[in-house]
Scaffold this active site. Structure first.
Site, PDB file in Angstrom:
ATOM      1  N   GLY A 108      -8.053   0.511   4.198  1.00  0.00           N
ATOM      2  CA  GLY A 108      -6.860   1.049   3.886  1.00  0.00           C
ATOM      3  C   GLY A 108      -6.108   0.204   3.381  1.00  0.00           C
ATOM      4  O   GLY A 108      -6.016  -0.854   3.541  1.00  0.00           O
ATOM      5  N   ARG A 154     -14.244   1.426   1.559  1.00  0.00           N
ATOM      6  CA  ARG A 154     -14.598   1.349   3.183  1.00  0.00           C
ATOM      7  C   ARG A 154     -16.218   1.280   3.397  1.00  0.00           C
ATOM      8  O   ARG A 154     -16.474   1.231   4.631  1.00  0.00           O
ATOM      9  CB  ARG A 154     -14.441   2.853   3.676  1.00  0.00           C
ATOM     10  CG  ARG A 154     -12.819   2.799   3.612  1.00  0.00           C
ATOM     11  CD  ARG A 154     -12.375   4.262   4.390  1.00  0.00           C
ATOM     12  NE  ARG A 154     -10.873   4.275   4.205  1.00  0.00           N
ATOM     13  CZ  ARG A 154      -9.955   3.876   5.179  1.00  0.00           C
ATOM     14  NH1 ARG A 154     -10.301   3.169   6.004  1.00  0.00           N
ATOM     15  NH2 ARG A 154      -8.620   4.130   4.908  1.00  0.00           N
ATOM     16  N   ASP A 197     -12.737  -3.634  11.989  1.00  0.00           N
ATOM     17  CA  ASP A 197     -14.134  -3.611  11.264  1.00  0.00           C
ATOM     18  C   ASP A 197     -14.565  -4.540  10.390  1.00  0.00           C
ATOM     19  O   ASP A 197     -15.718  -5.103  10.267  1.00  0.00           O
ATOM     20  CB  ASP A 197     -14.510  -2.067  11.036  1.00  0.00           C
ATOM     21  CG  ASP A 197     -14.849  -1.036  12.054  1.00  0.00           C
ATOM     22  OD1 ASP A 197     -14.938  -1.672  13.419  1.00  0.00           O
ATOM     23  OD2 ASP A 197     -14.603   0.085  11.812  1.00  0.00           O
ATOM     24  N   LYS A 222      -5.565  -7.609   8.364  1.00  0.00           N
ATOM     25  CA  LYS A 222      -4.574  -6.518   7.801  1.00  0.00           C
ATOM     26  C   LYS A 222      -4.860  -5.273   8.543  1.00  0.00           C
ATOM     27  O   LYS A 222      -5.854  -4.804   8.898  1.00  0.00           O
ATOM     28  CB  LYS A 222      -5.235  -6.310   6.346  1.00  0.00           C
ATOM     29  CG  LYS A 222      -4.837  -5.139   5.647  1.00  0.00           C
ATOM     30  CD  LYS A 222      -5.870  -4.354   4.946  1.00  0.00           C
ATOM     31  CE  LYS A 222      -6.638  -3.453   5.905  1.00  0.00           C
ATOM     32  NZ  LYS A 222      -7.415  -2.449   5.631  1.00  0.00           N
ATOM     33  N   THR A 223      -3.807  -4.421   8.819  1.00  0.00           N
ATOM     34  CA  THR A 223      -3.471  -3.211   9.129  1.00  0.00           C
ATOM     35  C   THR A 223      -2.278  -2.815   9.374  1.00  0.00           C
ATOM     36  O   THR A 223      -1.686  -3.603  10.182  1.00  0.00           O
ATOM     37  CB  THR A 223      -4.659  -2.767  10.165  1.00  0.00           C
ATOM     38  OG1 THR A 223      -4.319  -1.511  10.583  1.00  0.00           O
ATOM     39  CG2 THR A 223      -4.673  -3.593  11.409  1.00  0.00           C
ATOM     40  N   ASP A 261      -1.422  -0.388  11.168  1.00  0.00           N
ATOM     41  CA  ASP A 261      -1.699   0.136  12.468  1.00  0.00           C
ATOM     42  C   ASP A 261      -1.034  -0.815  13.535  1.00  0.00           C
ATOM     43  O   ASP A 261      -0.954  -0.621  14.637  1.00  0.00           O
ATOM     44  CB  ASP A 261      -3.219   0.490  12.941  1.00  0.00           C
ATOM     45  CG  ASP A 261      -3.567   1.830  12.057  1.00  0.00           C
ATOM     46  OD1 ASP A 261      -2.731   2.194  11.047  1.00  0.00           O
ATOM     47  OD2 ASP A 261      -4.623   2.190  12.198  1.00  0.00           O
TER      48      ASP A 261
END
Lengths: 549, 549
Positions: free
Chosen positions: A75, A139, A170, A196-197, A199
């Site tokens: 994402g 993805r 992941d 990276k994220t 979240d």
């Protein structure tokens, strides 16, 4: 066509940490080892006993030209383009003959050999811009022997010295596997990852935060803060605001610390307390009642996107549904054929165990429908498509109706659902994320130049001014442990969930009774790119509370 | 507790137009009359033939202390607090013995005599802040004889020289009626209005825009721009974004001009072209198909909140439903008692005329339900509760499925609905709205000081730098005409809908074919309070296109 602000940002030079300023004299030195488990050592025999790396100042030396590839995975997160520009600028500074190519559309671009040469002209169109559109993302996971072998062939074809994988847990697990694989095949390509994220769940002692979290949190907090001011002004709605964040509740927690909602649900706490859905609904009702007693029929409730998977009974229900609706069974097709929604639900309910059936039936009809219909190709419920904010509104409404009938509640309850999501993952990066990502790109270049493979790039001391940040590398294997996935043991980077003993959650816990009843609302306002440093450059409160010890 | 940005904004001094700087020498002079219709003259015999007013420079003179009340009416709009601070500062400058009181919770605070004295200390807590929470707002209309008489008594009790009504079209109609009424009763209280509404539909030759529109449009455009970047990066979703704006499509149009979505629906055009819902759905499908041919299975569609009331057949359906479900009939109660949603819908459908039945049945089930359930106390459908963005998603999905079966469409269609709403009406005002509202407050003080009543305050030349803005007053009666409301003739200020021959719509029309297929996306980014003037102080594109001739 860029907007005026985009044009200003295209010209903006992110702050550069002192230690990363002069690349010609930067040194990459080892700094202690970490013990890894036998299981991890077995899977990563070549990369498992590597030292931590620290960037320092050394003697000026010449650098060979490097051929490097970069891939964006998963994402979007604000700052991705700055990783690329930081990497590009650093490679060209180290040696102007170095080249950078992008793999298009994520890891499938590696396997499918879809590439784009990254030039000065191209990079200059994306400096400090949001989105991942320069080279796209995807993805796909590189999992099969065939995919690994294709990836190797592509590395060899392009004679790549290095590959930078920009991704979450992941994708960085994948980076570690690729690094080990290339070494085992005598392929020269070194692999480094970048955390990276939005979240915020790719985090460890060495990785203070993942990029994108800062911008996304500030974007969502602006919305939450404005809605609070609206609640306080109109005094007629409860806003149920769901915040993006696949699993961990870091974004909800950070926004809560910035804005002080009346209720903030934290998934990790729900799981730790083994809360039922009914208990969560009851908790919300209790606050609504106490506020009604104070004459307040309005408020703001913040809900993390991942909540329902952390409610034990719902988690079991979802697992049962995933098993029942697996494409290998006939049930999914049978349900598809049933015309009436009620009949579909009855069919599914009959197949569930008693506990799950009860839980399923307790859900609003719309949500029962979403659980049955919104499945992915593997038959799994797509949790991100469940509208938890609407589910809670429906259930709280019903529960309040009962209390109204009992005479214990006399307030008015009107609601507005809202989802803060996609707008926060592709917006222009904050000054913090702009500088952080640009620095991560420079670190990636230095690690590859030093021949490091199987590392995650780090930039640390992030609560200090950017000039004082440090750079380094952490062996990916040190972040890994073994988890069962689809029945077999797999190495994975463990998601860093909200630490219920940590400073950030502690701050919420300490204040939430007060915030529930008093309207101690804070409006952080929209993200600012200009102005006083304390406003435009400040890190998140989570970072402050976790790192300032 | 204020955030860092709030603290900076509390200290911020909005720019002041030159003409409004020195209040002691400001003059209020007449500037030509306007003809009003006989019907309006009959209702407003005392206020109908007043001249326009212009603020200029006169001789320095002493000013008597004034006692003034202020009321916020209707939905929140960014800048409301600045109207109050501008008014307060001006009154105190003209004469430090002047007093300002706020009526609490909107017009019901007038009738119910709920007041709060506005002090330096109070005002300083709200300078440049969002929301209406200093004194609250409300939607009560002063309509009955009893209410008018109570309002008069309250004015007399507090010996008010002036009342400032901050509101939209309805509230300012009310202001005009109050002005006339007080004059007819020999009550000294002068009434002036201030044009407020994020919708931007309180506009005329003299009123260049209503306050709040600038901030709301920029807030929504930031979200739309970020989502576009996300669409372009992930390449997997169509975002259906509904924008707040009760009736007119100004906000949707302004956001479209700022960001260039693939499709922008404009309610006024739908009505002018007498489009059916099916035709709108077909139009969307056509763009989706053409984009699919280019390999683009993503995009952004902007939908004005008021859309469905502008679709002729849906408008008729809603009118029929309003009649059927009126509390004076038994149908609403009967439908309430029916347990199954399908049976409820069948019951309602049977009562509808053939055309409306067909239209009702063509709607997705959820929307049929919303039409039946979301009614206000008068049995009217609450149009703002209809989730048009989800309705269009459902209908476009069905239509695309048919095209897929016919083999004319082979793309993928995945969607995300989003609503930009409440976060845009209570956020901190932009520099533009901060200055505009502060100036409007100063104008209100000058008009009241000059004994003007029945006026709407104006600040004009808004596309020029704030220093060059002009101030004045427009007789409220000049904005009025007669409309049938609930069967009887009422004076109303006509909503200014999007002018399909105007420059703003022209710009959309000229570009939309291009924007449909090319991804000419613009990301305006979040609202900035610091930085280059061209970024932080710029007016909306609508204003530029309408006023720069």
């Amino acid at each position: 066509m860029p907007s005026k602000l985009q044009n200003a940002r295209l010209e903006y030079q992110p702050k550069i940490p002192k230690i990363l300023e002069s690349l010609a004299t930067a040194s990459v030195a080892p700094s202690g080892n970490d013990a890894v488990s036998k299981e991890i050592a077995d899977i990563f025999p070549r990369t498992c006993h590597q030292p931590y790396l620290v960037i320092g100042v050394g003697a000026k030396r010449d650098h060979h030209p490097l051929r490097v590839g970069v891939v964006l995975s998963g994402g979007q997160a604000p700052g991705g383009h700055n990783v690329i520009s930081g990497l590009f600028d650093a490679l060209k500074t180290l040696n102007p003959k170095s080249t950078l190519m992008g793999f298009l559309g994520g890891p499938s671009g590696i396997v499918g050999d879809k590439t784009l040469e990254i030039t000065h002209k191209l990079v200059d169109k994306y400096r400090n811009m949001g989105g991942f559109d320069m080279i796209g993302s995807g993805r796909t996971k590189i999992e099969t022997d065939e995919q690994f072998s294709k990836a190797e062939a592509v590395m060899r074809k392009h004679e790549l010295d290095g590959l930078v994988v920009v991704g979450g847990d992941d994708s960085n697990t994948n980076a570690a596997l690729l690094a080990e694989y290339f070494l085992s095949k005598g392929c020269k390509t070194c692999v480094v990852g970048v955390p990276k994220t939005i979240d915020g769940d790719l985090k460890s002692d060495e990785i203070e935060c993942s990029f994108g979290f800062d911008t996304a949190a500030k974007t969502y907090a602006a919305t939450v803060g404005s809605m609070m001011r609206d609640a306080l002004s109109a005094k007629k709605y409860y806003y149920f605001i769901k915040l993006m964040g696949r699993s961990a509740s870091h974004l909800a927690l950070e926004c809560a610390l910035q804005t002080h909602p009346n209720i903030t649900l934290i998934s990790e706490e729900v799981a730790a307390d083994k809360k039922t859905l009914a208990a969560i609904v009851d908790d919300i009702c209790d606050v609504v009642l106490r506020r009604a007693d104070l004459g307040k029929d309005y408020g703001v409730i913040v809900i993390p996107e991942g909540l329902i998977e952390f409610i034990p009974e719902v988690k079991i229900l979802i697992e049962e549904l995933n098993a029942i609706l697996s494409p290998s069974k006939d049930h999914a097709a049978a349900i598809e054929k049933i015309a009436s929604r009620n009949d579909k639900m009855d069919y599914a309910a009959r197949l569930l165990g008693e506990g799950s059936r009860k839980c399923f039936r307790s859900l609003p009809e719309d949500i029962q429908g979403q659980l049955l219909i919104g499945r992915d190709a593997h038959g799994n419920v797509q949790v991100s498509k469940i509208e938890t904010e609407r589910m809670l509104i429906d259930m709280v409404k019903s529960a309040l109706k009962q209390r109204q009938e009992l005479g214990t509640y006399k307030g008015k309850f009107d609601t507005q659902p809202h989802f803060c999501g996609y707008e926060g993952r592709s917006c222009m990066p904050s000054n913090f994320d702009s500088a952080y990502c640009y620095a991560l790109g420079r670190v990636a270049a230095l690690l590859l130049d030093a021949g490091a493979t199987g590392y995650l790039c780090t930039v640390s001391r992030l609560v200090e001014p950017a000039e004082q940040w440090q750079g380094g590398g952490v062996p990916l294997t040190s972040l890994m442990n073994i988890e069962k996935r689809h029945g077999s043991d797999k190495p994975v980077i463990k998601k860093a969930l909200v630490d219920l003993k940590g400073g950030a959650f502690g701050m919420l816990k300490q204040n939430r009774d007060k915030w529930a009843l008093e309207d101690d609302y804070v409006d952080p306002g929209p993200l600012q790119y200009f102005g006083p440093e304390a406003i435009m450059d400040a890190p998140t409160m989570t970072l402050e509370l976790e790192q300032k010890k």
